[in-house]
Enzyme design. Sequence first.
Site, PDB file in Angstrom:
ATOM      1  N   ALA A  33      -4.792 -11.465  -1.967  1.00  0.00           N
ATOM      2  CA  ALA A  33      -4.804 -10.362  -2.916  1.00  0.00           C
ATOM      3  C   ALA A  33      -3.577  -9.466  -2.787  1.00  0.00           C
ATOM      4  O   ALA A  33      -3.192  -8.795  -3.739  1.00  0.00           O
ATOM      5  CB  ALA A  33      -6.066  -9.522  -2.724  1.00  0.00           C
ATOM      6  N   LYS A  34      -2.979  -9.423  -1.584  1.00  0.00           N
ATOM      7  CA  LYS A  34      -1.778  -8.619  -1.311  1.00  0.00           C
ATOM      8  C   LYS A  34      -1.949  -7.176  -1.755  1.00  0.00           C
ATOM      9  O   LYS A  34      -1.053  -6.552  -2.330  1.00  0.00           O
ATOM     10  CB  LYS A  34      -0.546  -9.240  -1.963  1.00  0.00           C
ATOM     11  CG  LYS A  34      -0.241 -10.654  -1.466  1.00  0.00           C
ATOM     12  CD  LYS A  34       1.026 -11.213  -2.091  1.00  0.00           C
ATOM     13  CE  LYS A  34       1.345 -12.602  -1.561  1.00  0.00           C
ATOM     14  NZ  LYS A  34       0.387 -13.638  -2.030  1.00  0.00           N
ATOM     15  N   ARG A  35      -3.108  -6.608  -1.448  1.00  0.00           N
ATOM     16  CA  ARG A  35      -3.393  -5.232  -1.836  1.00  0.00           C
ATOM     17  C   ARG A  35      -2.564  -4.254  -1.020  1.00  0.00           C
ATOM     18  O   ARG A  35      -2.217  -4.512   0.127  1.00  0.00           O
ATOM     19  CB  ARG A  35      -4.878  -4.924  -1.629  1.00  0.00           C
ATOM     20  CG  ARG A  35      -5.853  -5.828  -2.369  1.00  0.00           C
ATOM     21  CD  ARG A  35      -5.657  -5.800  -3.857  1.00  0.00           C
ATOM     22  NE  ARG A  35      -6.808  -6.358  -4.576  1.00  0.00           N
ATOM     23  CZ  ARG A  35      -6.801  -6.733  -5.844  1.00  0.00           C
ATOM     24  NH1 ARG A  35      -5.675  -6.611  -6.547  1.00  0.00           N
ATOM     25  NH2 ARG A  35      -7.871  -7.203  -6.419  1.00  0.00           N
TER      26      ARG A  35
END
Length: 277
Positions: A94-96
């Site tokens: 997700a690379k939040r």
Amino acid sequence: MTFTDTLHRAWTRQDSLLMVGLDPDTRRFPAELAGRPDAVFEFCRRIVDATAAYACGFKPQIAYFAALRAEDQLLDLCRYIHEKHPGLPIVLDAKRGDIGSTAEQYAREAFERYEADAVTVNPYMGRDSVQPYIDYGDRGVIILCRTSNRGGADLQDMRLANGTPLYLHVADQVARVWDTTGQCALVVGATFPEEIAQVRRRVGDMPLLIPGIGAQGGDVQATVQAGRTAAGTGMMINSSRAILYASQGEDWEQAAAQAASATRDAIRQALQPRAET
């Protein structure tokens, strides 16, 4: 059981360091799935079943599902993997990266809604933006360090006042300060094997998620030699498109299985000592 416990067991039981990425692109699906409302789930489910014997886990990329309004199919897929292939961890890619209060909601999304074992996050906003994920205690937090894209150098190679590249500063911070639960890992791209080696020297046996082999052209031999631990593990070497779309014909499942098997075997071979010449 914690994420790292699950991962170590998967490495041993599966004898594999291959992470299979799940990036569903309906434009590349086989004809037999055309028009099906559950095409995304069905494609990924059958890929999972075809490749599970060769993998140490699965990495669904959330944007591919969200763009297709297929979040519910992602939810069903995560449940399916846990039920049918227990012990193979799910890394939600997700690379939040956002302020703490928002990060709390993203953490709930990853760990409670999708029941992921780990999630990828962006450290650019600092420790308080990552802490809500770490607070789950038993879940993996996989932090971007030196990414596989060329543009990553725009920021990640910048030097601090002491001469340390930013990506190594991130590695140091995570290993020495942030990793209070022992569940952190780092993303380091296979397209930069020398950087993988530098990160490995900084972080000891911390797991590395390594994208970039297959369609992105990363070299398996160089990647493995740079990223392996003394025990011959320590890596989740991800391949997505080269496995998912090995064929768009009627043999697509068999082709995916063959591509996964071949990639796993190439990684195994790279772990072997080189013969003296």
